[in-house]
Design a protein around this motif. Structure first.
Motif, mmCIF file in Angstrom:
data_model
loop_
_atom_site.group_PDB
_atom_site.id
_atom_site.type_symbol
_atom_site.label_atom_id
_atom_site.label_comp_id
_atom_site.label_asym_id
_atom_site.label_seq_id
_atom_site.Cartn_x
_atom_site.Cartn_y
_atom_site.Cartn_z
ATOM 1 N N TYR A 21 36.754 -80.396 57.165
ATOM 2 C CA TYR A 21 36.001 -79.222 57.608
ATOM 3 C C TYR A 21 36.165 -78.059 56.629
ATOM 4 C CZ TYR A 21 34.479 -75.277 60.438
ATOM 5 O OH TYR A 21 33.851 -74.152 60.873
ATOM 6 N N TYR A 22 37.413 -77.684 56.362
ATOM 7 C CA TYR A 22 37.654 -76.549 55.477
ATOM 8 C C TYR A 22 37.331 -76.876 54.017
ATOM 9 C CZ TYR A 22 39.620 -74.030 59.368
ATOM 10 O OH TYR A 22 39.767 -73.396 60.566
ATOM 11 N N GLY A 23 37.549 -78.112 53.610
ATOM 12 C CA GLY A 23 37.205 -78.511 52.253
ATOM 13 C C GLY A 23 35.704 -78.440 52.006
ATOM 14 N N ASN A 24 34.925 -78.914 52.965
ATOM 15 C CA ASN A 24 33.470 -78.851 52.809
ATOM 16 C C ASN A 24 32.968 -77.411 52.849
ATOM 17 O OD1 ASN A 24 32.927 -81.568 52.431
ATOM 18 N ND2 ASN A 24 32.919 -81.974 54.625
ATOM 19 N N GLN A 25 33.572 -76.570 53.671
ATOM 20 C CA GLN A 25 33.194 -75.155 53.671
ATOM 21 C C GLN A 25 33.487 -74.521 52.317
ATOM 22 O OE1 GLN A 25 35.063 -73.022 56.866
ATOM 23 N NE2 GLN A 25 33.311 -73.336 58.211
ATOM 24 N N GLU A 29 30.818 -72.923 49.612
ATOM 25 C CA GLU A 29 30.971 -71.562 49.092
ATOM 26 C C GLU A 29 30.968 -71.553 47.565
ATOM 27 O OE1 GLU A 29 34.471 -68.233 48.904
ATOM 28 O OE2 GLU A 29 34.282 -69.409 50.754
ATOM 29 N N ILE A 30 31.658 -72.496 46.957
ATOM 30 C CA ILE A 30 31.693 -72.601 45.501
ATOM 31 C C ILE A 30 30.294 -72.928 44.959
ATOM 32 C CG2 ILE A 30 32.599 -73.981 43.580
ATOM 33 C CD1 ILE A 30 34.607 -72.010 44.639
ATOM 34 N N ALA A 31 29.569 -73.799 45.648
ATOM 35 C CA ALA A 31 28.211 -74.148 45.208
ATOM 36 C C ALA A 31 27.286 -72.932 45.289
ATOM 37 C CB ALA A 31 27.670 -75.290 46.050
ATOM 38 N N ARG A 32 27.421 -72.134 46.340
ATOM 39 C CA ARG A 32 26.603 -70.920 46.450
ATOM 40 C C ARG A 32 26.935 -69.938 45.330
ATOM 41 N NH1 ARG A 32 27.361 -71.612 51.972
ATOM 42 N NH2 ARG A 32 29.134 -70.204 52.015
ATOM 43 N N ASP A 37 25.804 -67.224 39.830
ATOM 44 C CA ASP A 37 26.198 -66.896 38.446
ATOM 45 C C ASP A 37 25.974 -68.047 37.455
ATOM 46 O OD1 ASP A 37 28.243 -68.622 39.102
ATOM 47 O OD2 ASP A 37 29.844 -67.158 38.865
ATOM 48 N N PHE A 38 25.304 -69.105 37.900
ATOM 49 C CA PHE A 38 24.947 -70.245 37.040
ATOM 50 C C PHE A 38 26.165 -70.870 36.366
ATOM 51 C CE2 PHE A 38 21.246 -67.392 37.054
ATOM 52 C CZ PHE A 38 20.362 -68.228 37.713
ATOM 53 N N ASN A 39 27.276 -70.933 37.070
ATOM 54 C CA ASN A 39 28.504 -71.542 36.550
ATOM 55 C C ASN A 39 28.740 -72.846 37.303
ATOM 56 O OD1 ASN A 39 30.935 -72.196 35.491
ATOM 57 N ND2 ASN A 39 32.006 -70.333 36.143
ATOM 58 N N ILE A 40 28.300 -73.959 36.725
ATOM 59 C CA ILE A 40 28.427 -75.260 37.387
ATOM 60 C C ILE A 40 29.829 -75.845 37.215
ATOM 61 C CG2 ILE A 40 27.611 -76.615 35.438
ATOM 62 C CD1 ILE A 40 26.117 -78.350 37.483
ATOM 63 N N LYS A 41 30.573 -75.369 36.211
ATOM 64 C CA LYS A 41 31.915 -75.907 35.959
ATOM 65 C C LYS A 41 32.822 -75.722 37.176
ATOM 66 C CE LYS A 41 31.843 -74.996 31.036
ATOM 67 N NZ LYS A 41 32.421 -74.200 29.967
ATOM 68 N N ARG A 42 32.723 -74.566 37.812
ATOM 69 C CA ARG A 42 33.561 -74.276 38.985
ATOM 70 C C ARG A 42 33.292 -75.289 40.097
ATOM 71 N NH1 ARG A 42 31.851 -69.083 41.085
ATOM 72 N NH2 ARG A 42 32.277 -68.398 38.987
#
Length: 132
Positions: A21-25, A29-32, A37-42
């Protein structure tokens, strides 16, 4: 003795649900943030670490890690190849490595996630004996 076994698995299941649950959240958040900021590495780092942590947690399904016991065949034949394939995509962003079509076909859909889970499980199982 049986109650202890049931209690372990119930606690493990609750922990797995919370981790998912928390991992997917966190991944959402990281994907958003990556879209802003167009940073796919994160996003790739977070997905890789989440899969590895989930694999380590899944190894607890077979019992808690006990005594240190190095299983060299599992480490060399399972962990190292899966871990190298897991981190290859990360290394490709930093060192300008080419992403081969066969590698892209392997990691298509959920392949990268499964490589992380396999790496996590095989790491713990190759380094420790299982105790109940």
């Amino acid at each position: 003795m049986k109650r202890k076994g049931y209690l372990y698995y119930v606690i493990w299941t609750i922990g797995a649900i919370l981790l998912l649950y928390y991992g997917n959240q966190y991944l959402d958040e990281i994907a958003r943030k990556g879209q802003v900021d167009f940073n796919i590495k994160r996003s790739i780092w977070a997905g890789t670490l989440f899969a590895l942590i989930l694999g380590i947690y899944l190894s607890g399904l077979f019992g808690l890690p006990g005594r240190s016991s190095f299983n060299k065949p599992m480490f060399i034949a399972v962990f190292l190849p899966s871990f190298i394939l897991l981190v290859y995509v990360l290394a490709a962003y930093y060192f300008k490595l080419s992403l081969f079509p066969k590698y892209l076909a392997l990691t298509d859909r959920n392949g990268h996630f499964y490589l992380g889970v396999i790496s996590g499980i095989s790491l713990i199982k190759s380094l420790f004996e299982t105790r109940r």
